[in-house]
Design a protein around this motif. Structure first.
Motif, short mmCIF file in Angstrom:
data_model
loop_
_atom_site.label_atom_id
_atom_site.label_comp_id
_atom_site.label_asym_id
_atom_site.label_seq_id
_atom_site.Cartn_x
_atom_site.Cartn_y
_atom_site.Cartn_z
N MET A 1 0.84 -1.15 0.02
CA MET A 1 -0.12 0.00 -0.03
C MET A 1 0.97 1.27 -0.07
O MET A 1 1.84 1.30 0.78
CB MET A 1 -0.83 0.09 1.23
CG MET A 1 -1.90 1.23 1.24
SD MET A 1 -2.93 0.92 2.72
CE MET A 1 -3.91 2.63 2.41
N PRO A 2 0.86 2.35 -0.87
CA PRO A 2 1.56 3.41 -1.06
C PRO A 2 1.42 4.35 0.40
O PRO A 2 0.30 4.27 0.83
CB PRO A 2 1.18 3.93 -2.50
CG PRO A 2 -0.31 3.61 -2.46
CD PRO A 2 -0.28 2.19 -2.05
N LEU A 3 2.27 5.13 0.34
CA LEU A 3 2.17 5.87 1.58
C LEU A 3 1.41 7.27 1.07
O LEU A 3 1.33 7.46 -0.09
CB LEU A 3 3.48 6.58 1.96
CG LEU A 3 4.66 5.63 2.49
CD1 LEU A 3 5.89 6.28 2.62
CD2 LEU A 3 4.06 5.30 3.80
N PRO A 4 0.48 7.67 1.93
CA PRO A 4 -0.33 8.74 1.58
C PRO A 4 0.54 10.04 1.35
O PRO A 4 1.66 10.29 1.58
CB PRO A 4 -1.18 9.07 3.08
CG PRO A 4 -0.20 8.65 4.00
CD PRO A 4 0.49 7.39 3.39
N ASN A 5 -0.40 10.77 0.54
CA ASN A 5 0.38 11.94 -0.07
C ASN A 5 0.78 12.92 0.93
O ASN A 5 1.85 13.69 0.79
CB ASN A 5 -0.60 12.61 -1.05
CG ASN A 5 -0.82 12.08 -2.36
OD1 ASN A 5 -0.30 11.02 -2.76
ND2 ASN A 5 -2.18 12.20 -2.75
N ASN A 6 0.18 13.20 2.06
CA ASN A 6 0.53 14.03 2.95
C ASN A 6 1.41 13.13 4.21
O ASN A 6 1.61 13.96 5.12
CB ASN A 6 -0.73 14.77 3.76
CG ASN A 6 -1.56 13.63 4.57
OD1 ASN A 6 -1.14 12.42 4.13
ND2 ASN A 6 -2.45 13.80 5.26
N PHE A 7 2.08 12.31 3.82
CA PHE A 7 3.05 11.46 4.74
C PHE A 7 3.99 12.28 5.23
O PHE A 7 4.66 12.85 4.32
CB PHE A 7 3.32 10.09 4.12
CG PHE A 7 4.31 9.39 5.18
CD1 PHE A 7 3.77 8.68 6.13
CD2 PHE A 7 5.74 9.32 4.77
CE1 PHE A 7 4.65 7.98 6.92
CE2 PHE A 7 6.33 8.75 5.56
CZ PHE A 7 5.97 7.79 6.74
N SER A 8 4.48 12.28 6.47
CA SER A 8 5.60 13.02 6.92
C SER A 8 6.36 12.01 7.67
O SER A 8 6.02 11.57 8.80
CB SER A 8 5.06 14.39 7.88
OG SER A 8 6.17 14.76 8.53
N PRO A 9 7.59 11.75 7.24
CA PRO A 9 8.38 10.87 7.91
C PRO A 9 8.83 11.34 9.35
O PRO A 9 9.03 10.47 10.14
CB PRO A 9 9.84 10.75 6.95
CG PRO A 9 9.33 11.14 5.75
CD PRO A 9 8.05 12.19 6.00
N ALA A 10 9.01 12.62 9.57
CA ALA A 10 9.12 13.03 11.08
C ALA A 10 8.24 12.90 11.64
O ALA A 10 8.29 12.48 12.96
CB ALA A 10 9.92 14.53 10.58
#
Length: 277
Positions: A1-10
């Motif tokens: 499943m791809p990461l969401p567009n607003n995904f923030s690693p931090a």
């Protein structure tokens, strides 16, 4: 499943640290029975300094973790810390199997703009170790949890602003429960202790009352300007009904917890999964 567009690693890292690291801090300072400790006392001050907060920068998070790591190493070297119980006993307790019950607010009850309220209750199996706790005993415990918390629509814990605690170190209990009344706290404590066929000794029960809970823990928290935007501060002691979801046991030597009973349907590996309820 791809990461969401607003995904923030931090933000994802900070959230993961908060969920995995803070329980370790609470366990290490489990003799402090309030979530609003008086920082004028040395151990309460240390716990506050070590606890990761939602608004921490990454530098602040790393500083807290380094401090906590230093405290643990210092205690190992000293053997006994002034004002603490014997370190050998505390380490012994930390190696006992830890059972955790997880609760979550129903999505339809979540207030707009807020995340679902969650709850956890943990205790230790002081008569067991990771090598003596058998599959049959784990299954028996899973079925007890199902009986006490998983029947019907699942047990509902009515969280509130009143803090009650039950501390019986020798039997593995250091419970801190936010509830709406003392009677509800006693009922919930009784259900937890019944999982090990223990009878509550109310000598170990305490009720901690704030002088002005509506001001200390407002239902609607104030706003503050953060990074140029007006933002609502996190709620403290929100009033909510959280429903039992699943239970795990953490065993020394295993990287992941064992799922005992699951009524949420998320964990097919549970000893008693949802389709057997």
């Amino acid at each position: 499943m791809p990461l969401p567009n607003n995904f923030s690693p931090a933000e994802h890292l900070q959230d993961t640290i908060r969920r995995t690291y803070n329980p370790e801090v609470r366990e290490w300072f489990s003799d402090i029975t309030t979530d609003d400790p008086d920082i004028n006392t040395p151990r309460a001050s240390l716990r506050t300094a070590c606890t990761h907060a939602e608004m921490d920068t990454m530098d602040m998070t790393l500083s807290r973790m380094l401090l906590f790591d230093m405290l643990i190493k210092q205690r190992w070297n000293q053997g006994i810390v002034s004002g603490d119980r014997d370190l050998n006993y505390r380490v012994l307790r930390r190696t006992r199997p830890q059972v955790t019950l997880y609760f979550l607010e129903d999505l339809e009850d979540v207030e707009p703009g807020y995340d679902p309220v969650s709850g956890e209750i943990s205790f230790r199996l002081m008569t067991q170790t990771s090598t003596t706790f058998s599959n049959s005993e784990a299954l028996a415990l899973a079925n007890k949890i199902k009986t006490e918390f998983g029947t019907g629509q699942g047990f509902v814990w009515r969280k509130g602003k009143e803090l009650c605690s039950y501390t019986d170190w020798d039997k593995g209990y250091q419970l801190q429960l936010l509830v709406r009344s003392e009677a509800e706290a006693r009922t919930l404590i009784g259900k937890v202790l019944d999982l090990q066929s223990h009878t509550p000794d109310w000598e170990f029960f305490n009720r901690i009352e704030n002088g002005s809970p509506s001001e200390a823990f407002p239902t609607i928290p104030p706003r503050e300007t953060i990074l140029g935007k007006s933002r609502r501060l996190p709620r403290r002691r929100p009033i909510a009904e959280v429903r039992f979801q699943y239970a795990t046991v953490k065993l020394a030597g295993l990287a992941k917890p064992v799922y005992l009973f699951d009524r949420s349907g998320r964990y097919d590996s549970a000893l008693v999964p949802s389709y057997r309820t």
